[in-house]
Enzyme design. Sequence first.
Site, PDB file in Angstrom:
ATOM      1  N   ASN A  49      -3.675  -6.680   2.384  1.00 19.71           N
ATOM      2  CA  ASN A  49      -5.202  -7.303   2.373  1.00 19.71           C
ATOM      3  C   ASN A  49      -5.907  -5.709   2.422  1.00 19.71           C
ATOM      4  O   ASN A  49      -5.680  -5.007   1.342  1.00 19.71           O
ATOM      5  CB  ASN A  49      -5.335  -7.652   3.838  1.00 19.71           C
ATOM      6  CG  ASN A  49      -6.813  -8.507   4.132  1.00 19.71           C
ATOM      7  OD1 ASN A  49      -7.092  -9.058   2.964  1.00 19.71           O
ATOM      8  ND2 ASN A  49      -6.835  -8.790   5.242  1.00 19.71           N
ATOM      9  N   ASP A  50      -6.787  -5.662   2.984  1.00 17.09           N
ATOM     10  CA  ASP A  50      -7.818  -4.438   3.218  1.00 17.09           C
ATOM     11  C   ASP A  50      -7.209  -3.044   2.809  1.00 17.09           C
ATOM     12  O   ASP A  50      -6.325  -2.735   3.410  1.00 17.09           O
ATOM     13  CB  ASP A  50      -8.868  -4.330   4.337  1.00 17.09           C
ATOM     14  CG  ASP A  50      -9.305  -5.607   4.746  1.00 17.09           C
ATOM     15  OD1 ASP A  50      -9.384  -6.789   3.657  1.00 17.09           O
ATOM     16  OD2 ASP A  50     -10.169  -5.850   5.822  1.00 17.09           O
ATOM     17  N   PRO A  51      -7.780  -2.440   1.827  1.00 16.28           N
ATOM     18  CA  PRO A  51      -7.625  -1.114   1.657  1.00 16.28           C
ATOM     19  C   PRO A  51      -8.066  -0.456   2.844  1.00 16.28           C
ATOM     20  O   PRO A  51      -9.117  -0.780   3.502  1.00 16.28           O
ATOM     21  CB  PRO A  51      -8.105  -0.640   0.502  1.00 16.28           C
ATOM     22  CG  PRO A  51      -9.226  -1.492   0.322  1.00 16.28           C
ATOM     23  CD  PRO A  51      -8.567  -2.837   0.762  1.00 16.28           C
ATOM     24  N   PHE A  65      -3.279   0.421   3.420  1.00 19.43           N
ATOM     25  CA  PHE A  65      -3.722  -0.866   3.359  1.00 19.43           C
ATOM     26  C   PHE A  65      -3.040  -1.865   4.325  1.00 19.43           C
ATOM     27  O   PHE A  65      -1.833  -1.332   4.842  1.00 19.43           O
ATOM     28  CB  PHE A  65      -3.410  -1.436   1.899  1.00 19.43           C
ATOM     29  CG  PHE A  65      -1.964  -1.481   1.597  1.00 19.43           C
ATOM     30  CD1 PHE A  65      -0.912  -2.364   1.818  1.00 19.43           C
ATOM     31  CD2 PHE A  65      -1.438  -0.200   0.988  1.00 19.43           C
ATOM     32  CE1 PHE A  65       0.054  -2.377   1.200  1.00 19.43           C
ATOM     33  CE2 PHE A  65       0.082  -0.353   0.488  1.00 19.43           C
ATOM     34  CZ  PHE A  65       0.796  -1.372   0.789  1.00 19.43           C
ATOM     35  N   GLN A  66      -3.770  -2.845   4.880  1.00 19.00           N
ATOM     36  CA  GLN A  66      -3.176  -3.658   5.751  1.00 19.00           C
ATOM     37  C   GLN A  66      -1.934  -4.384   5.103  1.00 19.00           C
ATOM     38  O   GLN A  66      -2.097  -4.947   3.967  1.00 19.00           O
ATOM     39  CB  GLN A  66      -4.127  -4.773   6.101  1.00 19.00           C
ATOM     40  CG  GLN A  66      -5.143  -3.999   7.324  1.00 19.00           C
ATOM     41  CD  GLN A  66      -6.299  -5.181   7.675  1.00 19.00           C
ATOM     42  OE1 GLN A  66      -6.603  -6.103   7.048  1.00 19.00           O
ATOM     43  NE2 GLN A  66      -6.850  -4.851   8.805  1.00 19.00           N
TER      44      GLN A  66
END
Length: 147
Positions: A49-51, A65-66
């Site tokens: 997911n998100d960086p 990152f997640q």
Amino acid sequence: MHEFTRSLLALGCAATCLGAAVPASARQGDITEPYRPGYHFTPDRNWMNDPNGLVFHKGTYHLFFQHNPFGNSWGNMSWGHATSTDLVNWKQQPVAIQQTKNADGVSTEDIFSGSVVVDKTNSTGFGTRKNPPLVAIYTSAYTAADS
């Protein structure tokens, strides 16, 4: 020019000049996995997911990152880590910050969004001015299993 500014310029050039900068063997038409993007990082396997940070440190870009290192859906929130010297070719590293589990294997703390910085002046005291540390700051989410 500051190292941060050089990193931003390199990132901007990679984003806008990629067609000319990528070797022929790595061009979009040569991608062998049909569902993997040609010029964006994806982990070798499992969910991402998100960086949470892209930093340039000692000649290498570090991307955090997640990540769920155990499956291809949301869960087991940890931070993945990948490195690159050219922002095109990435090498996945071991999990950077692992979700915490109790003795029974039940999650007690998930690792959510945050950021990573290079502490160039060693204001944290975690390294030295000659060897500045990478510092991660993240949201720690404690689960009901911990209460």
